[in-house]
Design an enzyme around this catalytic site. Sequence first.
Site, PDB file in Angstrom:
ATOM      1  N   ASP A 226       7.796  -3.808   0.078  1.00  0.00           N
ATOM      2  CA  ASP A 226       6.288  -4.308   0.449  1.00  0.00           C
ATOM      3  C   ASP A 226       6.106  -5.558  -0.824  1.00  0.00           C
ATOM      4  O   ASP A 226       6.909  -6.171  -1.129  1.00  0.00           O
ATOM      5  CB  ASP A 226       5.281  -3.120   0.384  1.00  0.00           C
ATOM      6  CG  ASP A 226       3.836  -3.740   1.012  1.00  0.00           C
ATOM      7  OD1 ASP A 226       3.806  -3.649   2.298  1.00  0.00           O
ATOM      8  OD2 ASP A 226       3.127  -4.203   0.423  1.00  0.00           O
ATOM      9  N   TYR A 374      -3.581 -10.423  -0.310  1.00  0.00           N
ATOM     10  CA  TYR A 374      -3.178 -11.338   0.775  1.00  0.00           C
ATOM     11  C   TYR A 374      -3.519 -12.526   0.736  1.00  0.00           C
ATOM     12  O   TYR A 374      -2.937 -13.503   1.092  1.00  0.00           O
ATOM     13  CB  TYR A 374      -3.497 -10.310   1.856  1.00  0.00           C
ATOM     14  CG  TYR A 374      -2.736  -9.027   2.344  1.00  0.00           C
ATOM     15  CD1 TYR A 374      -1.521  -9.034   3.175  1.00  0.00           C
ATOM     16  CD2 TYR A 374      -3.020  -7.968   1.522  1.00  0.00           C
ATOM     17  CE1 TYR A 374      -0.825  -7.976   3.509  1.00  0.00           C
ATOM     18  CE2 TYR A 374      -1.949  -6.609   1.477  1.00  0.00           C
ATOM     19  CZ  TYR A 374      -1.153  -7.014   2.586  1.00  0.00           C
ATOM     20  OH  TYR A 374      -0.347  -5.645   2.891  1.00  0.00           O
ATOM     21  N   HIS A 431       8.884   2.234   6.065  1.00  0.00           N
ATOM     22  CA  HIS A 431       8.522   1.347   5.284  1.00  0.00           C
ATOM     23  C   HIS A 431       8.050   1.873   3.718  1.00  0.00           C
ATOM     24  O   HIS A 431       8.340   1.130   2.683  1.00  0.00           O
ATOM     25  CB  HIS A 431       6.931   0.755   5.595  1.00  0.00           C
ATOM     26  CG  HIS A 431       6.351  -0.461   4.775  1.00  0.00           C
ATOM     27  ND1 HIS A 431       6.910  -1.500   4.592  1.00  0.00           N
ATOM     28  CD2 HIS A 431       5.472  -0.477   4.118  1.00  0.00           C
ATOM     29  CE1 HIS A 431       6.352  -2.408   3.967  1.00  0.00           C
ATOM     30  NE2 HIS A 431       5.200  -1.825   3.374  1.00  0.00           N
TER      31      HIS A 431
END
Length: 455
Positions: A226, A374, A431
């Site tokens: 990630d 983000y 993930h």
Amino acid sequence: MWLEIFLALVLGVVIYWFVSRDKEETLPIEYGWWGPGTTPTTGEDESIRPFKVETSDEEIDDLHWRIDKTRLSRPLEDSCFHYGFNSNYLKKVISYWRNEFDWKKQVEILNRYPHFKTKIEGLDIHFIHVKPPKMPAGRIPKPLMLVHGWPGTFYEFYKIIPLLTDPKSHGLSDEHVFEVICPSIPGYGFSEASSKKGLNSVATARIFYKLMLRLDFQEFYVQGGDWGSLICTNIAQMVPSHVKGLHLNMAFVMKNSFFLTLMLGRRFQGFLGCTETDIERLFPFKEKVLNSIVRESGYMHIQSTKPDTVGCALNDSPVGLAAYILEKFSTWTNSDFRNLEDGGLERKFSLDDLLTNIMLYWTTGTIVSSQRFYKENLGQGINVHKHEQMKVHVPTGFAAFPCELLHAPEKVVRSKFPKLLSYSYMPRGGHFAAFEEPELLAQDIRKFVGLVERQ
């Protein structure tokens, strides 16, 4: 005439080769100040201070009060996790959280490993530092930094750490024994959030590199998935001489060849270097790539544009926060889990582990600052940053877990990481690799380090 044409062609090829060949560029090591106010004129306090996770009855009472005030909406019949977190199952999570989950016990578990803080570029950076309990005579441990992502925390690594620092006690060879450092990304958990705009993965990479130097590590390994994979990649791009090896379980590759491979891989499998496993994980393309990206990326659009808005709700409601985060631990672990009313959450994780991760966001009030990461990295667009186009010239290992959000074939990974030493098709997992399959990930890290050491 033909000779002149031939010579011109040769010259053109030579010029093209010089222009287009791999350039071992490095990211510049700049400087930032992310604390409040202006950069101080005095030097920064470089001390490393022990830190302990703590809680109080007041903190728990407030959580329980907020849980008791929860107002849920009724789910659609047979909707499972297709509309997001199913509130029928959420009732079970709430009940367990309110009546059975023991946060004080989990705090004791968190404190099993040594925690520290140190000031870097104006921010208090939190990390755990775990040394091997014993080493074979005449050997020194290999320093390894593990970096988490969103919506994870340093706690993701609690089950893999003993496999790396004390392998012999867990049935593994002591050929590779590691000294593990797990920092928290600024604005996540116990690491202080930036007071200023612009703290992205490159700034974080620089901060973590400074952390390793402060711990007296001149050469070290890095591993991440990630955001952790991007931060570790940036460290390798910034200071390749200090990174002995880079191991990833997710790759940020923004090259046109990647998307060409995704679209045409089935038809031109051999030419594009796709294996049967690649084809199985990428096709049918519409369902496994296009529909999957649309289905799973809504959160990213919100957090890349206006993270503070949704953050107001999540920072105020523990149940809302849990639903928002735990939904990712369902469908990012296995996309088929959306067909289950409980989201398959307890097939790979315990509620204690999941809620501990939630509590690290709740008790520190860091959901908003974590989401801003983000905005800082994607808010200006894709392929606009220097590092996105740069290759990585350090030894690299890649673990391709079958349920990762988007599969990256070996040829695609190699296009950005030309010194790819190992590429492994993992038999299971998604993930959150270290959280889901710590044994598999530990084995792949060890295999990769072995290849590096034998070079």
